[in-house]
Enzyme design. Structure first.
Site, PDB file in Angstrom:
ATOM      1  CE  LYS A   1      -2.041   2.495   3.242  1.00  0.00           C
ATOM      2  NZ  LYS A   1      -1.963   3.784   2.545  1.00  0.00           N
TER       3      LYS A   1
ATOM      4  CB  CYS B   1      13.019  10.047   7.423  1.00  0.00           C
ATOM      5  SG  CYS B   1      13.893   8.992   6.265  1.00  0.00           S
TER       6      CYS B   1
ATOM      7  CD  GLU C   1       9.408  13.197  11.637  1.00  0.00           C
ATOM      8  OE1 GLU C   1       8.316  12.650  11.864  1.00  0.00           O
ATOM      9  OE2 GLU C   1      10.282  12.686  10.925  1.00  0.00           O
TER      10      GLU C   1
ATOM     11  CD  GLU D   1      13.880   1.539   8.594  1.00  0.00           C
ATOM     12  OE1 GLU D   1      14.373   2.590   9.039  1.00  0.00           O
ATOM     13  OE2 GLU D   1      14.431   0.437   8.691  1.00  0.00           O
TER      14      GLU D   1
HETATM   15  P1  NAD Z   1       2.120   8.083   8.095  1.00  0.00           P
HETATM   16  O1  NAD Z   1       2.558   7.261   9.255  1.00  0.00           O
HETATM   17  O2  NAD Z   1       0.976   8.984   8.272  1.00  0.00           O
HETATM   18  O3  NAD Z   1       1.737   7.141   6.858  1.00  0.00           O
HETATM   19  C1  NAD Z   1       2.655   6.221   6.308  1.00  0.00           C
HETATM   20  C2  NAD Z   1       1.882   5.101   5.648  1.00  0.00           C
HETATM   21  O4  NAD Z   1       1.217   4.359   6.646  1.00  0.00           O
HETATM   22  C3  NAD Z   1       0.788   5.563   4.684  1.00  0.00           C
HETATM   23  O5  NAD Z   1       0.703   4.646   3.618  1.00  0.00           O
HETATM   24  C4  NAD Z   1      -0.464   5.504   5.549  1.00  0.00           C
HETATM   25  O6  NAD Z   1      -1.646   5.337   4.816  1.00  0.00           O
HETATM   26  C5  NAD Z   1      -0.178   4.276   6.384  1.00  0.00           C
HETATM   27  N1  NAD Z   1      -0.845   4.234   7.690  1.00  0.00           N
HETATM   28  C6  NAD Z   1      -1.178   5.274   8.488  1.00  0.00           C
HETATM   29  N2  NAD Z   1      -1.778   4.810   9.603  1.00  0.00           N
HETATM   30  C7  NAD Z   1      -1.797   3.463   9.509  1.00  0.00           C
HETATM   31  C8  NAD Z   1      -2.302   2.424  10.330  1.00  0.00           C
HETATM   32  N3  NAD Z   1      -2.893   2.685  11.493  1.00  0.00           N
HETATM   33  N4  NAD Z   1      -2.173   1.152   9.928  1.00  0.00           N
HETATM   34  C9  NAD Z   1      -1.557   0.864   8.747  1.00  0.00           C
HETATM   35  N5  NAD Z   1      -1.095   1.808   7.909  1.00  0.00           N
HETATM   36  C10 NAD Z   1      -1.204   3.093   8.286  1.00  0.00           C
HETATM   37  O7  NAD Z   1       3.431   8.839   7.610  1.00  0.00           O
HETATM   38  P2  NAD Z   1       3.523   9.912   6.441  1.00  0.00           P
HETATM   39  O8  NAD Z   1       2.951  11.180   6.958  1.00  0.00           O
HETATM   40  O9  NAD Z   1       3.049   9.323   5.180  1.00  0.00           O
HETATM   41  O10 NAD Z   1       5.117  10.062   6.293  1.00  0.00           O
HETATM   42  C11 NAD Z   1       5.891  10.921   7.046  1.00  0.00           C
HETATM   43  C12 NAD Z   1       6.572  10.169   8.169  1.00  0.00           C
HETATM   44  O11 NAD Z   1       7.364   9.096   7.644  1.00  0.00           O
HETATM   45  C13 NAD Z   1       7.546  11.034   8.932  1.00  0.00           C
HETATM   46  O12 NAD Z   1       7.390  10.770  10.301  1.00  0.00           O
HETATM   47  C14 NAD Z   1       8.911  10.550   8.457  1.00  0.00           C
HETATM   48  O13 NAD Z   1       9.971  10.743   9.365  1.00  0.00           O
HETATM   49  C15 NAD Z   1       8.652   9.106   8.245  1.00  0.00           C
HETATM   50  N6  NAD Z   1       9.639   8.520   7.343  1.00  0.00           N
HETATM   51  C16 NAD Z   1      10.572   7.673   7.854  1.00  0.00           C
HETATM   52  C17 NAD Z   1      11.540   7.134   7.025  1.00  0.00           C
HETATM   53  C18 NAD Z   1      12.587   6.188   7.551  1.00  0.00           C
HETATM   54  O14 NAD Z   1      13.245   5.551   6.751  1.00  0.00           O
HETATM   55  N7  NAD Z   1      12.747   6.065   8.843  1.00  0.00           N
HETATM   56  C19 NAD Z   1      11.542   7.446   5.657  1.00  0.00           C
HETATM   57  C20 NAD Z   1      10.566   8.323   5.177  1.00  0.00           C
HETATM   58  C21 NAD Z   1       9.610   8.856   6.024  1.00  0.00           C
END
Ligand code: NAD
Length: 480
Positions: A173, A282, A384, A248
């Site tokens: 997804k 990130c 963050e 991650e």
């Molecule tokens: P998010 O957690 O809102 O969403 C990420 C993904 O998870 C999306 O596909 C979303 O639909 C899904 N999701 C959300 N809630 C869920 C749940 N309860 N169950 C299953 N899936 C769910 O994050 P975002 O806003 O899309 O991305 C930004 C975040 O990602 C920032 O915190 C950033 O630091 C982090 N990030 C981390 C890395 C890393 O490698 N550590 C890399 C890129 C981004």
């Protein structure tokens, strides 16, 4: 208006409930497509297809998998322009960035793991004259891959490629905020001849579609990249089901600058590590820690160079900064800037929304922002923000730099600038983060372990780490 479709059992199909979510170009605020608002029924359909496909896919030779994954990589290269344009329209990042980084890296991810699986080996431990142990690394079965919006195709493929190379079938997804390139990837997979059901891409939001993947009893492992908040929720569901988990998560990365650094290189790279992709990486260094003796000099030049970053239409070659990803995220970043002011921070530059003209008049643009005068423990320096916002703090000695760097619940990445090799290694060993760059930033070798400690996650991606994650380990002991 384009209606995107799920990719299930080798075909593009509509969501069962017939519901859709708006897909918005953040540079123009225009709804340009509708994406499936899938639920547990769509996920169940995908799992059924994956179970059927797994029987044959798990028995393919590594060379057969190499050929197909390598073909996907070739097709990504051939479609670079289309994919880059789609990524930029979906995410708001400059087109030159999509072309130079996002799409080439998606292609590299497939090529890297396509070749990697051909060389992947397992261990053998001999107990002299007694027995021999050998390890089998078998595909797990059906695995779930969930990715965020900041590097859409780049991070989506970073999970899917090793999962498929290891012989698993995948339910994936992408973020509902940036689904377009993963939809184009489904078409590429069909063209590449990936057998039906091996990869299933289900679109939808986190609570409905994402959680349905995490909860499904036949999905045995979850690889997730996203926020710490969602990671916590996912862990609370998946851990009691004893699923393998790779998380991650977020970061609040320190960028430690000592007076003896290579000044020009440090300054050029610090501009990138602060504001690349509108600060929505990130790995961006959002807390800049500067040795006191060079603080004022750094501040003056850093402000001047930040002010020169042109915020503009992502389609223009000379735009250094594009739009942030959505209205929701724009509001979040702006409220973080407000909070920084309330906490007593001084805005040294930026801090405002940018009003562009013509097609971008309603887009979500923010000036690159530098803030100083805040303590290490205030919210601005702890939480963050994930936008074009950095803070400056000064330190007197190495220990103080480390103390400031480690005053965070996150532990993803750190950057250290000094020409003193001993000091660089000393600080690198003590800084609490999974990734450290010395005198560089975001220099990536895909063989290295990638991931964070503390609230930045659990597990590592990249190289053999990823292939080990996506395989089930079995030790066999044979008495001689
Ligand atoms: P998010 O957690 O809102 O969403 C990420 C993904 O998870 C999306 O596909 C979303 O639909 C899904 N999701 C959300 N809630 C869920 C749940 N309860 N169950 C299953 N899936 C769910 O994050 P975002 O806003 O899309 O991305 C930004 C975040 O990602 C920032 O915190 C950033 O630091 C982090 N990030 C981390 C890395 C890393 O490698 N550590 C890399 C890129 C981004």
């Amino acid at each position: 208006m384009d209606f995107l479709e799920n990719y299930i059992d080798g075909e593009l199909i509509k969501p069962i409930a017939g519901k859709y979510i708006d897909c918005i170009n953040p540079a123009t605020a225009v709804v340009f497509a509708q994406i499936p608002d899938s639920n547990e029924q769509d996920v169940a359909l995908a799992v059924t297809a994956a179970k059927k496909a797994f029987i044959a896919w798990s028995k393919t030779t590594t060379e057969e998998r190499f050929k197909i994954l390598n073909r996907i990589s070739d097709l990504i290269d051939e479609n670079l322009e289309t994919l880059a344009f789609a990524e930029t329209n979906d995410n708001g990042k400059p087109l030159w960035l999509s072309k130079a980084v996002d799409i080439p890296r998606a292609s590299s991810n497939f090529r890297f793991f396509a070749t990697g699986i051909m060389h992947f080996a397992a261990e053998s431990h001999s107990m002299t004259d007694k027995a021999i142990n050998y390890t089998l690394r078998n595909p797990i079965g059906i695995v779930g891959c969930i990715s965020p919006w900041n590097l859409p195709l780049y991070l989506f493929t970073w999970k899917i490629a090793p999962a498929l190379a290891a012989g698993n079938c995948v339910i994936a997804k992408p973020s509902e905020v940036t689904p377009l390139t993963s939809y184009l990837l489904s078409k590429i997979c069909i063209e590449a001849g990936l057998p039906a059901g091996v990869l299933n891409i289900v679109h939808g939001n986190g609570p409905n579609c994402g959680e349905a993947i995490v909860k499904h009893k036949d999905i045995k492992a979850i690889s997730f990249t996203g926020s710490t908040r969602a990671g916590e929720r996912i862990a609370s569901i998946a851990a009691p089901m004893f699923k393998k988990l790779s998380l991650e998560l977020g970061g609040k990365n320190p960028n430690i600058i000592f007076a003896d650094c290579d000044w020009d290189k440090m300054m050029k790279t610090t501009i990138q590590s602060s504001f690349s992709n509108q600060g929505q990486i990130c790995l961006c260094g959002s807390r800049i820690l500067i040795e006191e003796s060079i603080y004022e000099k750094f501040k003056t030049e850093f402000i001047q160079k930040t002010k020169a970053l042109k915020v503009g239409d992502p389609l223009n070659e000379d735009s250094k900064q594009g739009a942030v990803v959505s209205k929701l995220h724009f509001d979040k970043v702006m409220s973080c800037i407000e909070l920084a002011k309330q906490e007593g921070g001084t805005i040294l530059c930026g801090g405002n929304a940018v009003k562009l003209e013509d097609r971008c008049a309603n887009g979500y643009f923010i000036e690159p922002t530098i803030i100083e005068g805040l303590g290490a423990n205030c919210k601005t320096n702890i939480e963050e923000i994930f936008g074009p916002v950095v803070t400056l703090q000064s330190f007197k000695i190495e220990d103080e730099a480390l103390q400031l760097a480690n005053t965070s619940n996150y532990g993803l990445a750190a950057t250290i600038w000094t020409q003193d090799v001993s000091k660089a290694n000393r600080v690198a060993a003590k800084v609490e983060s999974g990734i450290v760059w010395i005198n560089c930033w975001l220099l990536r070798d895909l063989r290295t372990a990638f991931g964070g400690m503390k609230n930045s996650g659990v597990g590592r991606e990249g190289g053999w780490e990823a292939l080990r994650f996506f395989t089930e380990t079995k030790n066999i002991c044979l008495e001689i």
